[in-house]
Design an enzyme around this catalytic site. Structure first.
Site: not given
Ligand code: THU
Length: 139
Positions: A45, A47, A58, A97
């Site tokens: 992820n 941000e 994903e 996702c």
């Molecule tokens: N996040 C993911 O990377 N994948 C998911 O399927 C759910 C959420 C991340 C996004 C964000 O950076 C953090 O988790 C909290 O939501």
């Protein structure tokens, strides 16, 4: 899918999690996506201070793979949890996702959600996104 390939994919998702950029939520996620030909693409992820610009692990892996010419996939492994800590829960892919994966995956795409290499659950994408909206509806 062979058990050793599942474990390998889970291990790579756990490693990919270390690259996550999550200064706002403190929740890090890693993903490893394997193509039909056996190539593995990693994602984390990423941000952003403008929260809506955040990308999930994903989709990072999926977009890397598709941008390299991949269109067919066997499985994706996902692991997530509080930054710097081992995963204590299974991290399921978010709705966006699931939808993004369904564009390129067949219904039998294997989704592995992992706490560790020894502790993971296995699903098919169709179980996680039944009645998916797909391109056939708009063609
Ligand atoms: N996040 C993911 O990377 N994948 C998911 O399927 C759910 C959420 C991340 C996004 C964000 O950076 C953090 O988790 C909290 O939501």
């Amino acid at each position: 899918m062979k058990e050793d390939v599942k474990r390998l994919l889970v291990r790579e998702a756990i490693q990919a999690r270390e690259k996550a950029y999550a200064p706002y939520s403190g929740y890090t996620v890693g993903a490893a996506l394997i193509s039909k030909d056996g190539a593995i693409y990693h994602g984390c992820n990423i941000e952003n201070a403008s929260f809506g610009a955040t990308n999930c692990a994903e989709r990072t892996a999926l977009f890397k793979a598709v941008s390299e010419g991949e269109r067919e996939f066997k499985a994706i492994a996902i692991s997530g949890g509080l930054k710097g800590k081992a995963a204590t829960e299974y991290a399921y892919p978010c709705g966006i996702c699931r939808q993004a994966l369904s564009e390129f995956a067949t219904k039998d795409l294997v989704v592995l959600v992992a706490k560790s290499e020894e502790d993971f659950k296995e699903y098919r994408l169709e179980q996680l996104l039944p009645y998916a909206f797909g391109g056939e509806s708009i063609n």
